[in-house]
Design a protein around this motif. Sequence first.
Motif, mmCIF file in Angstrom:
data_model
loop_
_atom_site.group_PDB
_atom_site.id
_atom_site.type_symbol
_atom_site.label_atom_id
_atom_site.label_comp_id
_atom_site.label_asym_id
_atom_site.label_seq_id
_atom_site.Cartn_x
_atom_site.Cartn_y
_atom_site.Cartn_z
ATOM 1 N N TYR A 201 0.806 -1.214 0.000
ATOM 2 C CA TYR A 201 0.000 0.000 0.000
ATOM 3 C C TYR A 201 0.841 1.267 0.000
ATOM 4 O O TYR A 201 0.447 2.277 -0.574
ATOM 5 C CB TYR A 201 -0.938 0.002 1.213
ATOM 6 C CG TYR A 201 -2.107 -0.938 1.048
ATOM 7 C CD1 TYR A 201 -3.260 -0.538 0.385
ATOM 8 C CD2 TYR A 201 -2.041 -2.235 1.522
ATOM 9 C CE1 TYR A 201 -4.318 -1.407 0.218
ATOM 10 C CE2 TYR A 201 -3.099 -3.112 1.366
ATOM 11 C CZ TYR A 201 -4.244 -2.698 0.708
ATOM 12 O OH TYR A 201 -5.289 -3.552 0.536
ATOM 13 N N SER A 202 2.012 1.234 0.632
ATOM 14 C CA SER A 202 2.832 2.450 0.660
ATOM 15 C C SER A 202 3.419 2.749 -0.715
ATOM 16 O O SER A 202 3.615 3.904 -1.078
ATOM 17 C CB SER A 202 3.962 2.302 1.681
ATOM 18 O OG SER A 202 4.862 1.277 1.279
ATOM 19 N N THR A 205 0.755 4.235 -4.027
ATOM 20 C CA THR A 205 0.035 5.495 -3.954
ATOM 21 C C THR A 205 0.813 6.581 -4.680
ATOM 22 O O THR A 205 1.921 6.368 -5.161
ATOM 23 C CB THR A 205 -0.168 5.911 -2.479
ATOM 24 O OG1 THR A 205 1.122 6.089 -1.882
ATOM 25 C CG2 THR A 205 -0.913 4.825 -1.711
ATOM 26 N N CYS A 210 7.677 7.486 0.112
ATOM 27 C CA CYS A 210 6.923 6.678 1.069
ATOM 28 C C CYS A 210 7.820 6.265 2.234
ATOM 29 O O CYS A 210 9.047 6.337 2.144
ATOM 30 C CB CYS A 210 6.339 5.442 0.392
ATOM 31 S SG CYS A 210 7.570 4.327 -0.327
ATOM 32 N N LYS A 231 0.532 6.550 3.418
ATOM 33 C CA LYS A 231 -0.571 6.325 2.487
ATOM 34 C C LYS A 231 -0.799 7.598 1.681
ATOM 35 O O LYS A 231 -0.386 8.682 2.046
ATOM 36 C CB LYS A 231 -1.852 5.969 3.238
ATOM 37 C CG LYS A 231 -1.919 4.541 3.755
ATOM 38 C CD LYS A 231 -3.245 4.274 4.442
ATOM 39 C CE LYS A 231 -4.409 4.497 3.494
ATOM 40 N NZ LYS A 231 -5.697 4.243 4.141
ATOM 41 N N ASN A 267 -6.408 3.208 10.633
ATOM 42 C CA ASN A 267 -6.407 3.473 9.196
ATOM 43 C C ASN A 267 -6.953 4.871 8.936
ATOM 44 O O ASN A 267 -8.124 5.154 9.204
ATOM 45 C CB ASN A 267 -7.273 2.422 8.482
ATOM 46 C CG ASN A 267 -7.169 2.530 6.966
ATOM 47 O OD1 ASN A 267 -6.326 3.253 6.448
ATOM 48 N ND2 ASN A 267 -8.023 1.816 6.267
ATOM 49 N N TYR A 272 -1.185 4.106 7.724
ATOM 50 C CA TYR A 272 -1.841 2.877 8.190
ATOM 51 C C TYR A 272 -0.947 2.258 9.255
ATOM 52 O O TYR A 272 0.262 2.109 9.054
ATOM 53 C CB TYR A 272 -2.024 1.907 7.022
ATOM 54 C CG TYR A 272 -2.862 0.689 7.331
ATOM 55 C CD1 TYR A 272 -4.244 0.707 7.176
ATOM 56 C CD2 TYR A 272 -2.271 -0.497 7.767
ATOM 57 C CE1 TYR A 272 -5.018 -0.407 7.447
ATOM 58 C CE2 TYR A 272 -3.037 -1.621 8.039
ATOM 59 C CZ TYR A 272 -4.421 -1.564 7.872
ATOM 60 O OH TYR A 272 -5.178 -2.681 8.148
#
Length: 281
Positions: A201-202, A205, A210, A231, A267, A272
Motif C-alpha cells: 500500500y505504501s 500510492t 513513502c 498512504k 487506518n 496505516y
Amino acid sequence: MLIPFLFWSIINYLCSLYAVVFLDITDSALKSFLVRVVNAGWVDTFSPNHLFKIFLPVLMTVAPPMSLKLILDIIRASTRTLRLERDNLNLEVDFLRSQLNPHFLFNTLNNIYSLSIRNDSLASDLIMHLSEMMRYTLYDSNTEMVPLHLEAEFLKNYIELESVRYGKNASIRFDCDTEKMDGYQIAPLLMFPFVENAFKYSHSTTTDKCWIYASMDVSDNKLKFEISNSKGELPEGKKIAGGIGLSNTRKRLILLYPDQHILFIENNPEYYKVVLTLTLN
C-alpha cells in the motif's frame, strides 16, 4: 423415544407373568395387581392408556442418559468445527508459505541480476537474504510453532530485500533485537501479511516519498509488533486487491491465541498502523 416405552411395557408384563407363575406372593394387594396385569394380556400392555401411565417413570429413567448423549454430541460437533477451522487455517498458512508473492520474487531476482552485471557486492547479500527466506518458508516454518528469532529474521530479510527495490524513494526501518527472543515460540508467518501489506500500500500510492517503520520487542513474555506505513491517493483507475491476508490473520489469532492477543489497527488518509500485542507461551 418410542422404543424405551415399548421395552418398558414388555419387561413389566414379563416380570409380572414370572412373579404370578413362579413366585409365592403373600401380599394380596400386590398379587391382585400382578394378576390383573397378566390377565390384561399384550393388548393392554401396548395400549395408549398404559403407555401414558408409565410415561413419567420411563422419562425419569431415559432422560439422564439421553441428556448425556445430547451433551456429548454437542461437544463432538463443536470439537469437529474447531478442528475444521484449524485445518482450514493450516491450509491457508501453507498457501501463504508456498506463494511468497511471485511478483516479489521476480523483482528481487531482477535486482540481483542488475547488481551482478555491475559487479556490485550488494548482490551477494541479496542472494543470502533470499536464500534464508526460502529456507525458512520451505523447511523451518513447517511446524505449528517456530522459534521467535527465526520469524524475526525472516521478516528482516524480507524488509531488506524490499528496501533495495524501493531505493532512495522510501524511508524504511525495522528495529528488532533477536537476542532478546531466545527461548520463545510463535506461530509461523503470523505477522508477514502485515509487513507485506505495508509495502504493497505504501508503494502503490501517489506519495512522492513513502515510508515504512516496523519494530518487534519482547518484554515479560509479551511480544509487541508494530508497523506503520505512509498512504496517499491511489493512481486513477488503480485498485489494490487485498484483505484476505488480514482476515486470515485475525482468524489465526482468535484460534491460536484466544484471550492472549490485542490487535489494534489505525487506518486514516495519511498512514496505516498495526500494533499486535501477544502473550507468548
